[in-house]
Scaffold this motif. Structure first.
Motif, short mmCIF file in Angstrom:
data_model
loop_
_atom_site.label_atom_id
_atom_site.label_comp_id
_atom_site.label_asym_id
_atom_site.label_seq_id
_atom_site.Cartn_x
_atom_site.Cartn_y
_atom_site.Cartn_z
N LEU A 147 0.85 -1.19 0.00
CA LEU A 147 0.00 0.00 0.00
C LEU A 147 0.89 1.25 0.00
O LEU A 147 1.91 1.29 0.69
N LYS A 148 0.45 2.24 -0.77
CA LYS A 148 1.25 3.47 -0.90
C LYS A 148 0.78 4.57 0.04
O LYS A 148 -0.38 4.59 0.46
N ASN A 149 1.68 5.47 0.30
CA ASN A 149 1.40 6.65 1.11
C ASN A 149 0.23 7.43 0.51
O ASN A 149 0.20 7.68 -0.69
N GLY A 150 -0.78 7.78 1.33
CA GLY A 150 -1.92 8.56 0.88
C GLY A 150 -3.10 7.73 0.43
O GLY A 150 -4.21 8.26 0.25
N SER A 151 -2.90 6.43 0.25
CA SER A 151 -4.02 5.59 -0.19
C SER A 151 -4.96 5.29 0.96
O SER A 151 -4.58 5.29 2.13
N LYS A 152 -6.24 5.06 0.58
CA LYS A 152 -7.23 4.72 1.59
C LYS A 152 -7.16 3.22 1.92
O LYS A 152 -6.95 2.39 1.04
N ILE A 153 -7.37 2.91 3.20
CA ILE A 153 -7.34 1.52 3.63
C ILE A 153 -8.70 0.87 3.35
O ILE A 153 -9.73 1.35 3.82
N LYS A 154 -8.70 -0.19 2.54
CA LYS A 154 -9.93 -0.93 2.24
C LYS A 154 -9.89 -2.27 2.98
O LYS A 154 -8.81 -2.86 3.16
N ILE A 155 -11.07 -2.76 3.33
CA ILE A 155 -11.12 -4.02 4.08
C ILE A 155 -10.57 -5.18 3.27
O ILE A 155 -10.00 -6.12 3.81
N LYS A 156 -10.67 -5.09 1.92
CA LYS A 156 -10.14 -6.15 1.05
C LYS A 156 -8.61 -6.19 1.07
O LYS A 156 -8.00 -7.17 0.65
N ASP A 157 -8.00 -5.08 1.55
CA ASP A 157 -6.54 -5.00 1.59
C ASP A 157 -5.97 -5.54 2.90
O ASP A 157 -4.76 -5.49 3.14
N LEU A 158 -6.85 -6.07 3.75
CA LEU A 158 -6.43 -6.44 5.10
C LEU A 158 -6.61 -7.94 5.38
O LEU A 158 -7.49 -8.59 4.84
N ASP A 159 -5.76 -8.45 6.27
CA ASP A 159 -5.90 -9.79 6.84
C ASP A 159 -5.91 -9.66 8.36
O ASP A 159 -5.46 -8.64 8.91
N PHE A 160 -6.38 -10.71 9.00
CA PHE A 160 -6.56 -10.65 10.46
C PHE A 160 -5.94 -11.89 11.09
O PHE A 160 -6.52 -12.97 11.08
N PHE A 161 -4.72 -11.69 11.62
CA PHE A 161 -3.96 -12.80 12.18
C PHE A 161 -3.76 -12.62 13.69
O PHE A 161 -3.80 -11.50 14.21
N ARG A 162 -3.50 -13.75 14.36
CA ARG A 162 -3.14 -13.67 15.78
C ARG A 162 -1.80 -12.95 15.93
O ARG A 162 -0.83 -13.29 15.25
N ALA A 163 -1.76 -11.99 16.84
CA ALA A 163 -0.51 -11.27 17.10
C ALA A 163 -0.64 -10.53 18.42
O ALA A 163 -1.73 -10.12 18.82
N SER A 164 0.47 -10.38 19.11
CA SER A 164 0.45 -9.71 20.41
C SER A 164 0.65 -8.20 20.29
O SER A 164 0.62 -7.49 21.29
N LYS A 165 0.88 -7.72 19.06
CA LYS A 165 1.12 -6.29 18.84
C LYS A 165 0.17 -5.75 17.77
O LYS A 165 -0.64 -6.48 17.22
N GLY A 166 0.31 -4.47 17.45
CA GLY A 166 -0.46 -3.86 16.37
C GLY A 166 -1.84 -3.42 16.80
O GLY A 166 -2.15 -3.31 18.00
N ILE A 167 -2.69 -3.15 15.78
CA ILE A 167 -4.05 -2.67 16.02
C ILE A 167 -5.00 -3.86 16.12
O ILE A 167 -5.05 -4.72 15.25
N SER A 168 -5.75 -3.92 17.20
CA SER A 168 -6.69 -5.02 17.42
C SER A 168 -7.84 -4.96 16.40
O SER A 168 -8.26 -3.88 15.97
N VAL A 169 -8.37 -6.13 16.02
CA VAL A 169 -9.51 -6.19 15.11
C VAL A 169 -10.73 -5.50 15.71
O VAL A 169 -11.68 -5.17 15.01
N ARG A 170 -10.70 -5.30 17.00
CA ARG A 170 -11.79 -4.57 17.67
C ARG A 170 -11.99 -3.19 17.07
O ARG A 170 -13.09 -2.65 17.08
N TYR A 171 -10.89 -2.59 16.54
CA TYR A 171 -10.94 -1.22 16.02
C TYR A 171 -10.96 -1.18 14.48
O TYR A 171 -10.63 -0.16 13.88
N LEU A 172 -11.38 -2.28 13.86
CA LEU A 172 -11.40 -2.36 12.40
C LEU A 172 -12.21 -1.24 11.77
O LEU A 172 -11.77 -0.61 10.79
N SER A 173 -13.38 -0.96 12.30
CA SER A 173 -14.25 0.07 11.71
C SER A 173 -13.62 1.46 11.76
O SER A 173 -13.94 2.34 10.94
N LYS A 174 -12.70 1.67 12.70
CA LYS A 174 -12.05 2.97 12.82
C LYS A 174 -10.82 3.07 11.89
O LYS A 174 -10.27 4.16 11.71
#
Length: 335
Positions: free
Chosen positions: A286-313
């Motif tokens: 993904l490039k700088n300035g592009s909008k984040i789309k849900i199709k561009d994302l995956d949801f894996f187990r991890a102890s860091k990063g942004i929780s899936v709880r905040y996906l809508s944000k």
């Protein structure tokens, strides 16, 4: 019978094996029962001291003869008390007449009032006035009669709940499973919350006792024998043998642990929380300035990063730097 007291601080259950009349008047058999109960891991044993002439009417010669045969002499009764102390196991008894109770009460720290006598108010008063740990079986009583009993106990001593345990009981031997009415335990706990509530079990096996513990019973009472086929005396058949008693002791400890309440932060679940939750990853460059789309994302187990709880944000937010495929999404990447 055996009595299991589930401590409020979640220590191991306090188990009392009731020998009752399963010694059948034999001093040496009583000693064997005490030894076996000790080996099973119980903390105390209980006897029944019955003076037939104060319990059975003269016309009932058959039962008079039976209870006379089962009766322990005063000398042997005292010897068993001494023997139990030597074996470092507590002992107490149910009494069925004033004279016997007054004669032996000084030797015990606990007493039992049977279902037979739970409406014998004068006898109850004599026992309760000692202010020692007392177990009262509630067999034969309706809920209205139980309330009357509690009112009577409160007239004797407003603090009687500190040393009295109420045992739900159905006086049938053996008791059919469909008459156990274990939900009565919940009724008693709800309506008499100051009291320790237990269950006096007359069913075959230990399953009913274990179920009662799961419902919050703090005491389980059940007969104890060396052999279920020891004689034709009824109580042997409905008693726990040493193998069952040992299993009851072990499984009561497991149930006690299952019902223990722990602070969430003190559990292994809390430790695992951060490892079992999902975080947001990008599945393409993904490039700088592009909008984040849900199709561009995956949801894996991890102890860091942004929780899936905040996906809508996160969705439709713009990036402020380039992100490589497979990277964890971070708040620092988002405008």
């Amino acid at each position: 019978m055996c009595i299991i007291i589930m401590q409020n601080n979640h220590k191991k259950a306090f188990i009392i094996a009731e020998i009752g009349n399963n010694h059948e008047g034999c001093f040496y058999q009583a000693k064997k029962l005490i030894n076996a109960a000790k080996k099973c891991g119980v903390d105390a044993v209980k006897l029944q001291y019955i003076n037939p002439n104060k319990f059975i009417p003269p016309s009932d010669k058959k039962n008079l003869k039976k209870y006379e045969r089962f009766k322990l002499s005063k000398e042997n009764f005292l010897k068993l008390i001494k023997y139990s102390k030597k074996k470092k196991i507590k002992i107490f008894s149910t009494f069925f007449d004033f004279n016997s109770f007054n004669e032996f009460k000084k030797y015990f720290d606990m007493y039992k009032i049977s279902s037979t006598d739970n409406n014998f108010y004068d006898f109850i008063k004599t026992i309760v006035k000692e202010k020692k740990r007392t177990f009262i079986s509630l067999g034969l009583l309706t809920n209205i009669e139980i309330k009357k009993l509690i009112n009577f106990l409160n007239k004797i001593d407003q603090n009687n709940h500190k040393y009295i345990t109420l045992l739900h009981c159905s006086s049938s031997y053996p008791l059919a499973y469909n008459e156990a009415n274990l939900k009565q335990i919940l009724f008693l706990k709800k309506n008499y919350p100051k009291y320790q509530i237990g269950y006096s079990d007359h069913t075959l096996g230990i399953e009913t006792s274990l179920c009662a513990l799961s419902l919050g019973a703090e005491v389980i009472e059940k007969h104890f024998t060396l052999n279920n086929n020891f004689s034709k005396f009824r109580d042997h058949k409905l008693s726990s043998n040493p193998n069952e008693m040992e299993q009851l002791v072990k499984k009561s400890k497991i149930i006690n642990q299952l019902l223990t309440t722990k602070s969430f932060k003190k559990t292994n679940q809390f430790k695992n929380k951060k490892f079992y939750r999902r975080s947001i990853f990008v599945n393409k460059d993904l490039k700088n300035g592009s909008k984040i789309k849900i199709k561009d994302l995956d949801f894996f187990r991890a102890s860091k990063g942004i929780s899936v709880r905040y996906l809508s944000k996160v969705v439709n937010k713009k990036l402020k730097q380039n992100i490589k495929k497979g990277n964890l999404l971070s708040k620092t990447f988002i405008k």
